[in-house]
Design an enzyme around this catalytic site. Structure first.
Site, PDB file in Angstrom:
ATOM      1  N   ASP A 439       0.835  -1.203   0.000  1.00 23.86           N
ATOM      2  CA  ASP A 439       0.000   0.000   0.000  1.00 23.86           C
ATOM      3  C   ASP A 439       0.869   1.253   0.000  1.00 23.86           C
ATOM      4  O   ASP A 439       2.057   1.212   0.350  1.00 23.86           O
ATOM      5  CB  ASP A 439      -0.889  -0.029   1.256  1.00 23.86           C
ATOM      6  CG  ASP A 439      -2.185   0.755   1.094  1.00 23.86           C
ATOM      7  OD1 ASP A 439      -2.287   1.584   0.177  1.00 23.86           O
ATOM      8  OD2 ASP A 439      -3.103   0.550   1.928  1.00 23.86           O
ATOM      9  N   ASP A 503     -11.066   1.558  -2.689  1.00 23.94           N
ATOM     10  CA  ASP A 503     -11.506   1.253  -1.328  1.00 23.94           C
ATOM     11  C   ASP A 503     -13.017   1.144  -1.243  1.00 23.94           C
ATOM     12  O   ASP A 503     -13.548   0.788  -0.193  1.00 23.94           O
ATOM     13  CB  ASP A 503     -11.025   2.345  -0.350  1.00 23.94           C
ATOM     14  CG  ASP A 503      -9.614   2.055   0.131  1.00 23.94           C
ATOM     15  OD1 ASP A 503      -9.040   1.036  -0.301  1.00 23.94           O
ATOM     16  OD2 ASP A 503      -9.091   2.842   0.937  1.00 23.94           O
TER      17      ASP A 503
HETATM   18  C1  GLA Z   1      -5.764   1.833   2.343  1.00 21.99           C
HETATM   19  C2  GLA Z   1      -6.159   0.653   1.480  1.00 21.99           C
HETATM   20  C3  GLA Z   1      -7.199  -0.179   2.178  1.00 21.99           C
HETATM   21  C4  GLA Z   1      -6.684  -0.638   3.513  1.00 21.99           C
HETATM   22  C5  GLA Z   1      -6.266   0.548   4.334  1.00 21.99           C
HETATM   23  C6  GLA Z   1      -5.572   0.129   5.603  1.00 21.99           C
HETATM   24  O1  GLA Z   1      -6.793   2.754   2.414  1.00 21.99           O
HETATM   25  O2  GLA Z   1      -6.602   1.081   0.233  1.00 21.99           O
HETATM   26  O3  GLA Z   1      -7.576  -1.284   1.377  1.00 21.99           O
HETATM   27  O4  GLA Z   1      -5.617  -1.526   3.310  1.00 21.99           O
HETATM   28  O5  GLA Z   1      -5.367   1.396   3.610  1.00 21.99           O
HETATM   29  O6  GLA Z   1      -5.140   1.213   6.331  1.00 21.99           O
END
Ligand code: GLA
Length: 696
Positions: A439, A503
């Site tokens: 990420d 997300d």
């Molecule tokens: C980001 C990712 C999510 C999740 C969060 C965790 O927003 O896109 O899928 O992994 O971080 O903090």
């Protein structure tokens, strides 16, 4: 050096590229394959001085009196900025060509390396600028590819959107002047996916001649489409360089990231046939990808609240519905009480995971699943041990850290990269982790290294670190994530097997995101999860069948606390996962098509086996619409006879759906199927199997 031949014709995968290499050079033709060069293709006179209103030279520049957007821009330390670059050398074979262009004083050269893939027809281009002079040359811009388009390509498709709304398609007529899509965020971005499609007005799923370009780069970019006075259009794509980001010392070179160009007569489905084949064969780090395991991601189930018992229960609930890989998301590492703490300290939190991650990984593996882990190596929270020990390891950012209170580590430094490599390497050795969800939750806008812009150096550092980890752990897979789909491009895809699209798992919104995403990515890399009944990010309530039907066509997963669901939901979810597994080879290896539906109330797509033997389609109702919907199903073999059924557990609005009816492929693609219009946020899945015999 021998004199350049009069006209170069390169061909591959049903595409032709014809170049006149004389003088400044120019692309005479790029598009669907031509049988051979004909005299009519080119003018009798060489374009020694390009007409500023007409044809664009290979590297359009003001030095030639060209009045449009240049493909190269820079300046010598003591002045001078408009060289007259002409072709000085040509080499290459049937599908590739390398053209060197240099000015009369030889101080600057540009090498264009172009290659048409024999199978996919995708044209890959890079440009390399070399400073042969005696003083520094500040490079401000160099297009990776610059191609002329015909004047009839007068409608553009670009991408906009944002966080939780990635990959939105935007159509517009191409008028006079320039259409410019810039990204200065330092990540690929949520709002400006680096691709541009231009085609004849009204191009659609199955019709229209079109041209597209994509930049394979995870940093800043610029895409332009300019209409010259004479009506010709010029398409360019390259890395957007910040002021002073590239200064070439004498002897120094700059190579652009690769740009990929696609030409097709087959509308957007023709485009996807080429992009998907290219990703599968030439971009992905593994070809073919091993079977994609169904995921359970812990994020929206537990967020940062990790405890071994609860996670073990979640893993057991996941195994029951048929999940094959358990992805431990954010929350597992030292001091990670919330999103404002812990980044940088990449060892298991002693309170949440006593004994490390190995015990949980063993529970997961004993249940027959694989184990994967979330990391965000490029950033650090203030207060972490890493930040306290190495406050000088940061790229300077303007102002305070953003909402998630995180700074960016300077991956251009060897000691930072070595430290991160050692930490992640240790994690991969301490527990049987077979995939990292990688990420990155911070834009790089405004980052600086010793006062200079640092995006380019940072992207190169990220690529190096991932490449090093992959080399040390050849079986490791990686999912690319950046606050959802903020880092999706063919540059990162050369280093990962999956992309987290957004997300937002709101299946209603996902339909348009997945629609845009699949223009340049095949479904097997598209992370698609079944979320909870009420979306955690939009609040919309959606039925389980609809959520499952939308996730079915990607790399399917679940992101939902399965410990709390009732027996009926569990059974239905398991049935959808079983349907996905039954057709996984088709879904992840077939040819993706969009349905030609003009009515925005309904949307749909499908996957047809490469041999035409079977197919799955999705028809989804987005908003209310009365009556019957006629759905044409493209991609089938027209003389084949197909049995059409609605497979369990898809809702079945057709009286004959479960039993099935037979139709010819020609009928289905021309006359189509008549479906009763549903209510909003309902979907039906159709399965087609080629059979012999009579139609009914
Ligand atoms: C980001 C990712 C999510 C999740 C969060 C965790 O927003 O896109 O899928 O992994 O971080 O903090």
């Amino acid at each position: 050096m021998t004199a350049p031949p009069p006209l170069l014709h390169r061909r591959g995968g049903g595409v032709s590229l014809v170049i006149d290499p004389r003088g400044a050079g120019r692309v005479v033709y790029w598009g669907p394959a031509l049988p051979d060069i004909t005299d009519g293709l080119w003018d009798a006179e060489p374009p020694a001085t390009p007409d500023p209103g007409g044809a664009a030279p290979l590297v359009p520049l003001a030095g030639w009196g060209y009045g449009g957007l240049p493909a190269l821009s820079g300046r010598w330390a003591s002045g001078g900025w408009a060289p007259r670059l002409a072709v000085t050398a040509v080499s290459g074979g049937a599908q590739d060509v390398s053209l060197t262009l240099a000015g009369p004083d030889g101080a600057l050269s540009v090498l264009l390396d172009w290659y048409i893939d024999a199978e996919t027809g995708v044209l890959t281009g890079t440009a390399t600028v070399t400073n042969h002079g005696t003083e520094p040359y500040r490079l401000d811009w160099c297009a990776a590819l610059c191609l002329p388009l015909p004047g009839w390509a007068d409608e553009a498709l670009t991408f906009d959107g944002g966080y939780i709304r990635e990959f939105q398609e935007h159509r517009q007529p191409i008028g006079p002047g320039a259409l410019v899509r810039d990204n200065r965020r330092g990540r690929t971005s949520h709002d400006s996916f680096p691709a541009l499609v231009a085609g004849e007005a009204g191009f659609g799923a199955v019709h229209g001649s079109l041209f597209a370009v994509h930049l394979g780069w995870s940093g800043n970019h610029r895409l332009t489409l300019e209409t010259l006075a004479a009506g010709t259009r010029v398409l360019m794509a390259g890395e957007l360089l910040l002021p002073g980001e590239v200064v070439l010392a004498p002897g120094g070179t700059y190579r652009t990231p690769p740009a990929y160009a696609i030409a097709t007569d087959g509308g957007l489905n023709g485009l996807m046939a080429r992009t998907h084949a290219h990703v599968r064969r030439r971009i992905l780090p593994r070809a073919p990808l091993p079977e994609r395991p169904v995921h359970l991601n812990t994020w929206e189930a537990v967020y940062h609240s990790h405890d071994p018992q609860g996670l073990g229960d979640l893993a057991r609930a996941a195994a029951v519905v048929g999940v094959e890989r358990f992805v431990l998301d954010d929350g597992w590492f030292h001091g990670r009480v919330n999103e404002r703490h812990g980044l940088g300290d990449w060892w298991p939190d002693e309170a949440k995971h006593p004994g490390g991650l190995a015990p949980l990984a063993e529970v997961v593996r004993a249940l027959g699943m694989r184990f994967a882990l979330w990391v965000e190596p490029e950033t650090v929270n203030p207060g972490s041990a890493l930040h306290t020990d190495h406050p000088d390891w940061l790229l300077r950012l303007p102002g305070d850290p953003d909402g998630r209170r995180q700074y960016v580590l300077d991956l251009g430094r060897d000691d930072v990269a070595d430290h991160l490599f050692a930490r992640i390497d240790a994690l991969l050795r301490a527990a049987p982790v077979d995939m990292l969800k990688w990420d990155m939750n911070r834009d790089l806008a405004g980052t600086a290294w010793q006062g200079e812009p640092a995006v380019r150096r940072q992207v190169a550092g990220v690529y190096r670190l991932i490449d090093r980890l992959r080399a040390a752990h050849p079986h490791l897979e990686i999912e690319s994530c950046a606050s959802g789909g903020g880092r999706a491009d063919w540059g990162i895809l050369a280093r990962c097997e999956r992309i987290w699209v957004s997300d937002s798992m709101d299946a209603h919104d996902r339909l348009s995101m997945q629609r845009g995403f699949t223009l340049f990515f095949p479904p097997e890399v598209m992370g698609a999860h079944v979320g909870r009944g009420q979306s955690a990010v939009t609040g919309r309530r959606l039925d389980l069948d609809f959520r499952c039907a939308v996730a079915l066509f990607g790399h399917m997963g679940v992101e939902w606390d399965l410990r709390g669901i009732d027996a009926q939901e569990r059974e239905r979810l398991a049935a959808w996962i079983a349907l996905h597994k039954r057709h996984r080879a088709l879904l992840h290896g077939g040819r993706w098509v969009r349905l030609p539906l003009d009515d925005r109330a309904v949307t749909g797509h499908g996957v047809v086996a490469m041999d035409g033997g079977s197919a799955l389609y999705l028809v989804a109702q987005r908003v209310t619409r009365p009556g019957i919907v006629t759905v044409r199903l493209p991609g089938l073999s027209s003389d084949g006879v197909y049995r059409v059924t609605v497979p369990d557990p898809s809702p079945c609005p057709l009286a004959w759906g479960r039993r099935g009816l037979r139709f010819t492929g020609a009928h289905l693609s021309s006359a189509g199927l008549r479906l009763p219009a549903g209510t909003p946020d309902e979907a039906v899945v159709l399965h087609l199997e080629r059979c012999g015999g009579e139609t009914s």
